[in-house]
Write a protein that holds these residues in place. Structure first.
Motif, PDB file in Angstrom:
ATOM      1  N   HIS A 128     -11.469 -12.461  -4.085  1.00 55.62           N
ATOM      2  CA  HIS A 128     -11.170 -10.747  -4.590  1.00 55.62           C
ATOM      3  C   HIS A 128     -11.501 -10.254  -3.347  1.00 55.62           C
ATOM      4  N   VAL A 129     -10.852  -9.146  -3.266  1.00 55.80           N
ATOM      5  CA  VAL A 129     -10.724  -8.169  -2.113  1.00 55.80           C
ATOM      6  C   VAL A 129     -11.814  -7.131  -2.639  1.00 55.80           C
ATOM      7  N   MET A 130     -12.679  -6.666  -1.507  1.00 54.05           N
ATOM      8  CA  MET A 130     -13.337  -5.477  -1.621  1.00 54.05           C
ATOM      9  C   MET A 130     -13.296  -4.765  -0.161  1.00 54.05           C
ATOM     10  N   SER A 131     -13.792  -3.311  -0.176  1.00 53.53           N
ATOM     11  CA  SER A 131     -13.771  -2.744   1.040  1.00 53.53           C
ATOM     12  C   SER A 131     -14.910  -2.168   1.438  1.00 53.53           C
ATOM     13  N   LEU A 132     -15.443  -2.256   2.505  1.00 56.07           N
ATOM     14  CA  LEU A 132     -16.539  -1.458   3.166  1.00 56.07           C
ATOM     15  C   LEU A 132     -16.179  -0.127   3.471  1.00 56.07           C
ATOM     16  N   ALA A 133     -14.791   0.063   3.791  1.00 57.66           N
ATOM     17  CA  ALA A 133     -14.455   1.442   3.940  1.00 57.66           C
ATOM     18  C   ALA A 133     -14.463   2.293   2.709  1.00 57.66           C
ATOM     19  N   VAL A 134     -14.051   1.644   1.530  1.00 59.82           N
ATOM     20  CA  VAL A 134     -14.406   2.424   0.176  1.00 59.82           C
ATOM     21  C   VAL A 134     -15.704   2.585   0.021  1.00 59.82           C
TER      22      VAL A 134
ATOM     23  N   GLN B 288     -14.260 -28.876 -17.260  1.00 56.24           N
ATOM     24  CA  GLN B 288     -13.430 -27.808 -16.263  1.00 56.24           C
ATOM     25  C   GLN B 288     -14.713 -27.116 -15.399  1.00 56.24           C
ATOM     26  N   LYS B 289     -14.013 -26.918 -14.044  1.00 53.21           N
ATOM     27  CA  LYS B 289     -14.864 -26.228 -12.996  1.00 53.21           C
ATOM     28  C   LYS B 289     -15.550 -25.124 -13.314  1.00 53.21           C
ATOM     29  N   THR B 290     -16.553 -24.767 -12.881  1.00 52.42           N
ATOM     30  CA  THR B 290     -17.083 -23.290 -13.225  1.00 52.42           C
ATOM     31  C   THR B 290     -16.690 -22.435 -12.252  1.00 52.42           C
ATOM     32  N   PRO B 291     -15.967 -21.478 -12.752  1.00 53.60           N
ATOM     33  CA  PRO B 291     -15.344 -20.268 -11.900  1.00 53.60           C
ATOM     34  C   PRO B 291     -16.453 -19.581 -10.966  1.00 53.60           C
ATOM     35  N   VAL B 292     -16.253 -19.565  -9.705  1.00 55.78           N
ATOM     36  CA  VAL B 292     -17.085 -18.599  -8.740  1.00 55.78           C
ATOM     37  C   VAL B 292     -16.131 -17.503  -8.214  1.00 55.78           C
ATOM     38  N   ASP B 293     -16.373 -16.011  -8.719  1.00 59.48           N
ATOM     39  CA  ASP B 293     -15.504 -15.180  -8.214  1.00 59.48           C
ATOM     40  C   ASP B 293     -16.283 -14.730  -7.134  1.00 59.48           C
ATOM     41  N   PHE B 294     -15.476 -14.261  -5.877  1.00 57.04           N
ATOM     42  CA  PHE B 294     -16.091 -14.077  -4.587  1.00 57.04           C
ATOM     43  C   PHE B 294     -15.464 -12.730  -4.231  1.00 57.04           C
ATOM     44  N   TRP B 295     -16.226 -11.776  -3.894  1.00 57.60           N
ATOM     45  CA  TRP B 295     -15.549 -10.589  -3.223  1.00 57.60           C
ATOM     46  C   TRP B 295     -15.574 -10.628  -1.871  1.00 57.60           C
ATOM     47  N   PHE B 296     -14.728 -10.081  -1.101  1.00 56.15           N
ATOM     48  CA  PHE B 296     -15.067 -10.250   0.579  1.00 56.15           C
ATOM     49  C   PHE B 296     -14.146  -9.260   1.326  1.00 56.15           C
ATOM     50  N   ASP B 297     -14.877  -8.493   2.280  1.00 52.17           N
ATOM     51  CA  ASP B 297     -14.082  -7.924   3.136  1.00 52.17           C
ATOM     52  C   ASP B 297     -14.084  -8.508   4.445  1.00 52.17           C
ATOM     53  N   PRO B 298     -12.804  -8.847   5.041  1.00 47.74           N
ATOM     54  CA  PRO B 298     -12.738  -9.736   6.134  1.00 47.74           C
ATOM     55  C   PRO B 298     -13.441  -8.991   7.435  1.00 47.74           C
ATOM     56  N   LEU B 299     -13.720  -7.876   7.390  1.00 55.00           N
ATOM     57  CA  LEU B 299     -14.518  -7.193   8.631  1.00 55.00           C
ATOM     58  C   LEU B 299     -15.933  -7.819   8.604  1.00 55.00           C
ATOM     59  N   CYS B 300     -16.495  -8.227   7.584  1.00 61.13           N
ATOM     60  CA  CYS B 300     -18.111  -8.621   7.512  1.00 61.13           C
ATOM     61  C   CYS B 300     -18.210 -10.063   8.232  1.00 61.13           C
ATOM     62  N   PRO B 301     -19.021 -10.063   9.154  1.00 63.01           N
ATOM     63  CA  PRO B 301     -19.295 -11.480   9.677  1.00 63.01           C
ATOM     64  C   PRO B 301     -20.225 -12.237   8.845  1.00 63.01           C
ATOM     65  N   TRP B 302     -21.282 -11.428   8.098  1.00 63.18           N
ATOM     66  CA  TRP B 302     -22.042 -12.190   6.955  1.00 63.18           C
ATOM     67  C   TRP B 302     -21.437 -12.654   5.912  1.00 63.18           C
ATOM     68  N   ALA B 303     -20.479 -11.784   5.285  1.00 63.19           N
ATOM     69  CA  ALA B 303     -19.610 -12.415   4.222  1.00 63.19           C
ATOM     70  C   ALA B 303     -18.806 -13.738   4.582  1.00 63.19           C
ATOM     71  N   TRP B 304     -18.258 -13.415   5.710  1.00 55.94           N
ATOM     72  CA  TRP B 304     -17.725 -14.649   6.207  1.00 55.94           C
ATOM     73  C   TRP B 304     -18.587 -16.067   6.380  1.00 55.94           C
ATOM     74  N   MET B 305     -19.665 -15.978   6.673  1.00 55.59           N
ATOM     75  CA  MET B 305     -20.694 -16.889   6.722  1.00 55.59           C
ATOM     76  C   MET B 305     -21.018 -17.254   5.490  1.00 55.59           C
ATOM     77  N   THR B 306     -21.273 -16.451   4.418  1.00 53.79           N
ATOM     78  CA  THR B 306     -21.410 -16.852   3.034  1.00 53.79           C
ATOM     79  C   THR B 306     -20.257 -17.558   2.418  1.00 53.79           C
ATOM     80  N   SER B 307     -18.886 -17.139   2.698  1.00 54.27           N
ATOM     81  CA  SER B 307     -17.782 -17.771   2.086  1.00 54.27           C
ATOM     82  C   SER B 307     -17.592 -19.050   2.682  1.00 54.27           C
ATOM     83  N   ARG B 308     -18.036 -19.360   3.921  1.00 59.45           N
ATOM     84  CA  ARG B 308     -17.958 -20.817   4.212  1.00 59.45           C
ATOM     85  C   ARG B 308     -18.883 -21.746   3.647  1.00 59.45           C
ATOM     86  N   TRP B 309     -20.149 -21.076   3.328  1.00 58.96           N
ATOM     87  CA  TRP B 309     -21.084 -21.875   2.375  1.00 58.96           C
ATOM     88  C   TRP B 309     -20.713 -22.116   1.217  1.00 58.96           C
TER      89      TRP B 309
END
Length: 212
Positions: A39-45, A3-24
């Motif tokens: 999963h969604v997280m929020s820089l505003a929160v 079975q594949k290992t689950p990797v949980d990833f929290w992102f806010d679409p606003l952040c360019p660095w998170a975008w880079m990491t997500s593509r990695w």
């Protein structure tokens, strides 16, 4: 077949660095036996109680622009299922960052069209009945690493079955192929050491989207 290992990833679409990491992480998914769950997280929160500590430009960003995209994303999850988040995030990041549209309503509308999701989700831009779900998703991620970090947050199962979670890595441009795999292996190696907290050096350039 394992079975594949689950990797949980929290992102806010606003952040360019998170975008880079997500593509990695998606590159890693090609060369390691993992499966990313979004999963969604929020820089505003995250920053709503810290607005007096940031400059006026960032304060205004957190008060206004930062809310719309995450409200739409959490509404998409609630109304269409968590499985839509990966494709939606790809469409959002492509429009917001790669194409330079910014985290504006027009970019989010285009991303919804790109993924075949209804544009009625934009009705959540200024207000959403899913505020509690947004905060709960954010809390789930941030409590794994603490309040002093941002997005992205990644969590993976450790050797004892307990999750190992960390912020980042912050990297540019996005590593590909075996370079992506080496960074993954090394990140897990240091993150799995009890009591390990941080490796850091000064950023000398901004996000490079040229290979995305």
């Amino acid at each position: 077949m394992s079975q594949k290992t689950p990797v949980d990833f929290w992102f806010d679409p606003l952040c360019p660095w998170a975008w880079m990491t997500s593509r990695w992480v998606l590159e890693v998914e090609k060369v390691r036996d993992i499966e990313v769950r979004w999963h969604v997280m929020s820089l505003a929160v995250l920053n709503e109680d810290k607005l007096d500590e940031v400059d006026e430009e960032y304060r205004e960003l957190m008060r206004t622009t930062a809310w719309g995209p995450v409200r739409v994303a959490i509404a998409a999850r609630e109304e269409h299922g968590a499985h839509v988040l990966g494709d939606l995030y790809t469409a959002l990041g492509t429009r917001i960052h790669n194409e330079g549209m910014g985290a504006e309503k027009e970019a989010v509308a285009a991303a919804l069209r790109d993924t075949g999701l209804p544009e009625s989700l934009l009705d959540h831009w200024d207000d959403t009945p899913y505020e509690e779900q947004l905060r709960a998703s954010h809390k789930e991620g941030i409590e794994k690493v603490g309040q002093e970090v941002g997005t992205p947050i990644i969590a993976v199962p450790g050797a004892d079955g307990e999750q190992i979670a960390f912020f980042g890595p912050v990297v540019t441009p996005t590593p590909k192929g075996e370079e992506a795999a080496r960074l993954w292996d090394g990140t897990l190696a240091v993150a799995s050491v009890p009591g390990f907290y941080e490796i850091k050096r000064t950023r000398t350039k901004g996000p490079d989207f040229s290979n995305l």
